[in-house]
Design an enzyme around this catalytic site. Structure first.
Site, PDB file in Angstrom:
ATOM      1  CG  HIS A 121      -5.957  -2.143   9.010  1.00 51.76           C
ATOM      2  ND1 HIS A 121      -5.926  -0.962   9.503  1.00 51.76           N
ATOM      3  CD2 HIS A 121      -4.399  -2.490   9.033  1.00 51.76           C
ATOM      4  CE1 HIS A 121      -4.635  -0.512   9.963  1.00 51.76           C
ATOM      5  NE2 HIS A 121      -3.863  -1.462   9.618  1.00 51.76           N
TER       6      HIS A 121
ATOM      7  CG  ASP B  44      -0.216  -0.439   2.431  1.00 48.78           C
ATOM      8  OD1 ASP B  44       0.856  -0.423   2.428  1.00 48.78           O
ATOM      9  OD2 ASP B  44      -1.102  -0.873   3.372  1.00 48.78           O
TER      10      ASP B  44
ATOM     11  CD  GLU C 217      -8.591   0.969   7.796  1.00 52.26           C
ATOM     12  OE1 GLU C 217      -8.841   0.117   8.635  1.00 52.26           O
ATOM     13  OE2 GLU C 217      -8.294   1.986   8.015  1.00 52.26           O
TER      14      GLU C 217
ATOM     15  CG  ASN D 169      -8.818  -1.542  12.246  1.00 51.96           C
ATOM     16  OD1 ASN D 169      -8.010  -2.305  11.820  1.00 51.96           O
ATOM     17  ND2 ASN D 169      -9.331  -0.382  11.688  1.00 51.96           N
TER      18      ASN D 169
HETATM   19  C1  F6R Z   1       1.669  -1.343   6.021  1.00 54.85           C
HETATM   20  C2  F6R Z   1       0.150  -2.027   6.152  1.00 54.85           C
HETATM   21  C3  F6R Z   1      -0.772  -1.960   7.464  1.00 54.85           C
HETATM   22  C4  F6R Z   1       0.278  -2.549   8.644  1.00 54.85           C
HETATM   23  C5  F6R Z   1      -0.522  -2.316  10.166  1.00 54.85           C
HETATM   24  C6  F6R Z   1       0.360  -2.599  11.157  1.00 54.85           C
HETATM   25  O1  F6R Z   1       2.078  -1.658   4.933  1.00 54.85           O
HETATM   26  O2  F6R Z   1      -0.332  -2.333   5.307  1.00 54.85           O
HETATM   27  O3  F6R Z   1      -1.685  -2.936   7.487  1.00 54.85           O
HETATM   28  O4  F6R Z   1       0.835  -3.615   8.772  1.00 54.85           O
HETATM   29  O5  F6R Z   1      -1.020  -1.237  10.344  1.00 54.85           O
HETATM   30  O6  F6R Z   1       1.091  -1.498  11.468  1.00 54.85           O
HETATM   31  P1  F6R Z   1       2.190  -1.810  12.522  1.00 54.85           P
HETATM   32  O7  F6R Z   1       3.154  -2.673  12.142  1.00 54.85           O
HETATM   33  O8  F6R Z   1       3.100  -0.182  12.634  1.00 54.85           O
HETATM   34  O9  F6R Z   1       1.706  -1.982  13.852  1.00 54.85           O
END
Ligand code: F6R
Length: 240
Positions: free
Chosen positions: A137, A67, A142, A135
C-alpha cells in the site's frame, strides 16, 4: 525509477534528507507531500537539525499529508496530525496555515475528502514522500484500490490494522477507517521519494520494482511515474 540502496536505516534517512534539503534550498516555497510512520522518522530528525543549523527554512513551504485516521482528533497521540507536529512541525518554522492534513474527525467525511482533493488540485507536491506497506500500500491505498482514485475514505485491511497496532495499547483501539490521498493524486506529484527499510518490506519492494503494474500492488504504479526515487536499505532491496 531511480533506486538508491543504502547500508541501513540511518544512511537511508541521510540520502532522503539530502533530497529534501536541496529541494527546499532550490525552491523555498516548495509543496512537500509528507507521510507518517517509522520510515520517515530519521529523515524528519535530520530536517529539524538542518533547520536548526540555519541551512533550510520552511517559512515559505506548504505541506500536504497523505492520510489520517478517521475519528481521531489532532490532539490524540496516535493521530497523524499529532505525529507530524511532534516529529517535525513543532520544531521548524512552518506556518500553521501552510500545513494541510485530512481531518479525520470531520462530521461530513465525504465533504472533507472532496475539499482535500480540491486542495490537492491547487497544491501539487514538488516531492511526495511515501512509505510502503508490507502489502504494497501507499498512503492508505490498500491492494485493489483504483489507480484512478482521488482522496477518499477507506476501510483498512486486517493486515494494516495489525501492522499499525504496535503503536496502540490494544488492537481494538486501532481505527478501522482512514482518509487517504488517492493514487491519481499521488501520481500527479512532480516527483516521488519512497523510503523502505527492513526485510519486512523486501517482498513489497520486489513487486513495486519488478512486478506487473497491477492494482493488487498499489505501489507498482510508481513504475509509470516519470520522476520516482526509491531510497531503500539493503534489507528492503534484498530480493531485487
Ligand atoms: C503513512 C502512510 C503509510 C505508511 C506505510 C509504511 O502516512 O501513508 O502508507 O507509509 O504504512 O509505514 P512504516 O513507515 O511505519 O513502515
Amino acid at each position: 525509477m531511480k533506486i538508491t540502496v543504502t547500508k541501513d536505516y540511518d544512511d537511508m534517512s541521510k540520502a532522503a534528507a539530502e533530497i529534501i534539503i536541496s529541494q527546499l534550498k532550490k525552491k523555498p516555497d516548495s509543496v512537500l507531500g509528507l507521510a507518517t510512520g517509522t520510515s520517515p522518522l530519521g529523515l524528519y530528525k535530520l530536517l529539524i537539525e538542518a533547520y536548526k543549523k540555519g541551512e533550510i527554512s520552511f517559512a515559505q513551504a506548504q505541506t500536504v499529508n497523505l492520510d489520517e485516521y478517521v475519528g481521531l482528533k489532532p490532539s490524540h497521540s496516535q493521530s497523524y496530525a499529532y505525529f507530524m507536529h511532534t516529529n517535525l512541525f513543532d520544531h521548524v518554522d512552518i506556518l500553521p496555515q501552510n500545513v494541510h492534513i485530512p481531518q479525520g474527525f470531520a462530521e461530513n467525511l465525504s465533504a472533507e475528502c472532496a475539499s482535500y482533493s480540491k486542495l490537492l488540485g491547487r497544491l501539487k507536491p514538488d516531492i511526495q514522500l511515501l512509505g510502503i506497506g508490507s502489502n504494497g500500500h501507499i498512503g492508505f491505498n490498500e491492494p485493489n484500490s483504483a489507480f484512478s482514485g482521488t482522496t477518499h475514505l477507506v476501510n483498512l485491511t486486517e493486515s494494516t490494522v495489525k501492522d499499525n497496532s504496535r503503536l496502540f495499547d490494544d488492537i481494538s483501539q486501532v481505527p478501522r477507517q482512514a482518509i487517504t490521498m488517492g493514487i491519481a493524486e499521488i501520481m500527479s506529484a512532480k516527483s516521488i521519494l519512497l523510503l523502505a527499510n527492513g526485510t519486512k518490506k523486501a517482498q513489497a519492494i520486489l513487486k513495486t520494482v519488478k512486478g506487473e503494474i497491477s492494482e493488487s500492488c498499489p505501489a507498482s504504479i510508481l513504475q509509470r511515474h516519470p520522476n520516482c526515487n526509491l531510497v531503500i536499505d539493503e534489507a528492503a532491496a534484498a530480493l531485487l
